[in-house]
Design an enzyme around this catalytic site. Structure first.
Site, PDB file in Angstrom:
ATOM      1  N   CYS A  57      41.632  29.941  17.961  1.00 16.16           N
ATOM      2  CA  CYS A  57      41.094  28.626  17.623  1.00 16.16           C
ATOM      3  C   CYS A  57      42.078  27.802  16.799  1.00 16.16           C
ATOM      4  O   CYS A  57      41.940  26.593  16.689  1.00 16.16           O
ATOM      5  CB  CYS A  57      39.788  28.775  16.842  1.00 16.16           C
ATOM      6  SG  CYS A  57      38.489  29.629  17.755  1.00 16.16           S
ATOM      7  N   GLN A  79      33.187  39.332  16.130  1.00 11.34           N
ATOM      8  CA  GLN A  79      34.315  40.271  16.219  1.00 11.34           C
ATOM      9  C   GLN A  79      33.914  41.723  16.000  1.00 11.34           C
ATOM     10  O   GLN A  79      34.739  42.619  16.184  1.00 11.34           O
ATOM     11  CB  GLN A  79      35.396  39.895  15.208  1.00 11.34           C
ATOM     12  CG  GLN A  79      36.196  38.663  15.566  1.00 11.34           C
ATOM     13  CD  GLN A  79      37.085  38.856  16.785  1.00 11.34           C
ATOM     14  OE1 GLN A  79      37.381  39.977  17.186  1.00 11.34           O
ATOM     15  NE2 GLN A  79      37.509  37.764  17.390  1.00 11.34           N
ATOM     16  N   THR A 120      30.223  29.573  18.642  1.00 11.45           N
ATOM     17  CA  THR A 120      30.254  28.348  17.839  1.00 11.45           C
ATOM     18  C   THR A 120      28.883  27.695  17.769  1.00 11.45           C
ATOM     19  O   THR A 120      28.404  27.347  16.680  1.00 11.45           O
ATOM     20  CB  THR A 120      31.290  27.361  18.412  1.00 11.45           C
ATOM     21  OG1 THR A 120      32.607  27.882  18.177  1.00 11.45           O
ATOM     22  CG2 THR A 120      31.165  25.990  17.758  1.00 11.45           C
ATOM     23  N   THR A 180      17.759  23.582  30.581  1.00  3.49           N
ATOM     24  CA  THR A 180      17.432  24.658  31.517  1.00  3.49           C
ATOM     25  C   THR A 180      18.224  25.911  31.177  1.00  3.49           C
ATOM     26  O   THR A 180      19.451  25.863  31.070  1.00  3.49           O
ATOM     27  CB  THR A 180      17.743  24.227  32.960  1.00  3.49           C
ATOM     28  OG1 THR A 180      16.993  23.051  33.256  1.00  3.49           O
ATOM     29  CG2 THR A 180      17.378  25.328  33.942  1.00  3.49           C
ATOM     30  N   ASN A 205      38.180  37.399  12.096  1.00 12.25           N
ATOM     31  CA  ASN A 205      38.841  37.298  13.386  1.00 12.25           C
ATOM     32  C   ASN A 205      40.358  37.259  13.304  1.00 12.25           C
ATOM     33  O   ASN A 205      41.040  37.523  14.293  1.00 12.25           O
ATOM     34  CB  ASN A 205      38.343  36.056  14.139  1.00 12.25           C
ATOM     35  CG  ASN A 205      38.452  34.791  13.308  1.00 12.25           C
ATOM     36  OD1 ASN A 205      37.909  34.717  12.203  1.00 12.25           O
ATOM     37  ND2 ASN A 205      39.142  33.790  13.812  1.00 12.25           N
TER      38      ASN A 205
END
Length: 377
Positions: free
Chosen positions: A320, A178, A70, A236, A149
Site C-alpha cells: 500500500c 495478516q 480496507t 446486492t 503488515n
C-alpha cells in the site's frame, strides 16, 4: 519465479477458483429475490456465513461481507465509533496500524472524537501498561492489529482483551488480515469483539473480505441502499465471493504452515546474522511468515531489483505504500536508525513456497552482499 511477497497478496487456490466459478454458474440469482433460485442463493450465502463463524469459534455472531480489508476496517472503526457515541467519544489505536485504520481514525477526529495512539518499541510492540493507562470511562473503541503488515510484529491480543474488558466498556477490534491462517484467530471470550479478514491474503480472491463480530450493538452503516447484510452493507451480495472466502478460510492449514514458516524464518535469521550491514527487524516478536530486513545505506529498491533479476520476488514494505521513497510510518514508529531507514525489504512466505526457495534466497542474498562489498563477518 520464486514468489516471496505473500503479505502483499497470494495466488488464488485452485479449489477457491473452482468454487467461485461453480457458484457463479449455478447460483447466480440475487439472494434477496423471493423465487426458488434466489432462495437457493440465499441458503448458500447463509451457509458460508455460518461456516465462517464456526471457524472463528462462535455461533452467536455476525459476519458482514465487504470488498476487502480496507472497507471492513472502515466499517469497524467508523461504524462502531458512531454506534457507541452515546457512551463516549474516545478511541484508542496504535501508531503502526494499516492506513485503513489510521485514516479512519483521523477522519473521526474531524468529527469530534478524541484518539490516543499507542507508541511501540523498536520491535513494534505496544505496551499493555500504556493501553491500560489510556483507557477511560468514555473510551468506546480500541483497534489494535494482530500482526503488522510491514515488520510482522505480533501484538498480545488476549492480554489486551483482558485489560480492555476489565477497565472499560470499549469494543475491541483487531485487523487480522495478516494473521488469519498463520496464527490462531478467533472471536472467543479471550479475543477481540470484532475482527477483519481479507480473502486475497489467504489464497482467496481480491475484492473480498469481511468484518466478523460478536452479537451486541452493531456498527452503523457507511453506505445506504436496499438494506442488505442486515442493513450494514447495502448492495446486492456477491454470493460467489462469500463462498470463496469461506472456502479459503477452511483450507488454511494453520498448524502445518506455521511450523514450516517458523523454521524458514529462523533459518534466514541465522543466515543473515553474520552479515555486518543487514539486520532483521522485529527479531523476536514477528509472525512466522514475515522476515523484514534493513540494509545499511542501501535503498530497498536496489535489493528488490537485484532479486527480481535473479527470479525472486520480494517487496520493500507494505504494497500500500511501497511506491513512496520516504520511510513508512511503521519504520518511523520503531525509530530505526536513519542509515537503515531506506533499505528495508520484506520477505513473506506462502503455501506455494518450499525450503529450496529459502535456500535459493540465501544464495542470491550472499551474491547481493558480495556485489556491494559487504560480505559476512
Amino acid at each position: 519465479m520464486i514468489y516471496f511477497d505473500n503479505s502483499a497478496t497470494t495466488a488464488p487456490d485452485d479449489s477457491v477458483l473452482t468454487s467461485f466459478i461453480e457458484v457463479n454458474k449455478r447460483f447466480f440469482a440475487n439472494p434477496a429475490s423471493i423465487h426458488l433460485a434466489g432462495k437457493q442463493a440465499e441458503t448458500l450465502l447463509e451457509k458460508s456465513r455460518a461456516q465462517i463463524l464456526s471457524i472463528l469459534g462462535v455461533q452467536d455472531g455476525q459476519v458482514i461481507f465487504t470488498s476487502g480489508g480496507t472497507e471492513a476496517n472502515n466499517l469497524a472503526v467508523i461504524g462502531f465509533a458512531r454506534a457507541l457515541r452515546s457512551r463516549g467519544n474516545h478511541l484508542i489505536t496504535t501508531e503502526i496500524e494499516h492506513p485503513s485504520v489510521l485514516n479512519a481514525m483521523a477522519y473521526l477526529e474531524t468529527q469530534g472524537f478524541e484518539v490516543d495512539y499507542l507508541t511501540v518499541d523498536e520491535q513494534g510492540m505496544i505496551s499493555t501498561e500504556e493501553l491500560k493507562n489510556k483507557l477511560r470511562a468514555e473510551t468506546v473503541v480500541v483497534s489494535i492489529m494482530h500482526v503488522n503488515n510491514e515488520i510482522g510484529t505480533i501484538q498480545p491480543l488476549a492480554e489486551c482483551a483482558r485489560i480492555i474488558k476489565k477497565h472499560s466498556r470499549a469494543l475491541f477490534h483487531s485487523d487480522a488480515v495478516q494473521s488469519f491462517g498463520k496464527l490462531p484467530v478467533s472471536l472467543t471470550g479471550d479475543g477481540p469483539d470484532a475482527i477483519t479478514i481479507s480473502a486475497h491474503k489467504i489464497n482467496g480472491l481480491k475484492g473480498s473480505g469481511l468484518l466478523a463480530f460478536r452479537k451486541g450493538i452493531p456498527p452503523q452503516a457507511l453506505n445506504f441502499g436496499g438494506g442488505q447484510e442486515h442493513g450494514l452493507r447495502s448492495g446486492t451480495v456477491a454470493v460467489a465471493d462469500a463462498v470463496a472466502i469461506a472456502k479459503a478460510m477452511r483450507i488454511s492449514s494453520l498448524d502445518e504452515e506455521q511450523q514450516e514458516f517458523r523454521q524458514w524464518r529462523n533459518r534466514l535469521i541465522r543466515f543473515i546474522e553474520p552479515f555486518k550491514d543487514a539486520v532483521v527487524l522485529a527479531l523476536d516478536k514477528a509472525a512466522p511468515h514475515i522476515v523484514t530486513i534493513a540494509f545499511y545505506k542501501i535503498k530497498g529498491e536496489v535489493a528488490v531489483n537485484f532479486f527480481q533479476e535473479k527470479g525472486i520476488i520480494i517487496s520493500t514494505s507494505s504494497a500500500c505504500s511501497s511506491k513512496s521513497s520516504a520511510a513508512g510510518h511503521v519504520i518511523e514508529a520503531i525509530r530505526l536508525a536513519d542509515k537503515y531507514k531506506n533499505g528495508v525489504i520484506r520477505v513473506s512466505f506462502g503455501k506455494d513456497n518450499h525450503e529450496q526457495h529459502v535456500a535459493e534466497f540465501e544464495q542470491v542474498f550472499a551474491q547481493f552482499m558480495e556485489l556491494l562489498g559487504r560480505g559476512n563477518d
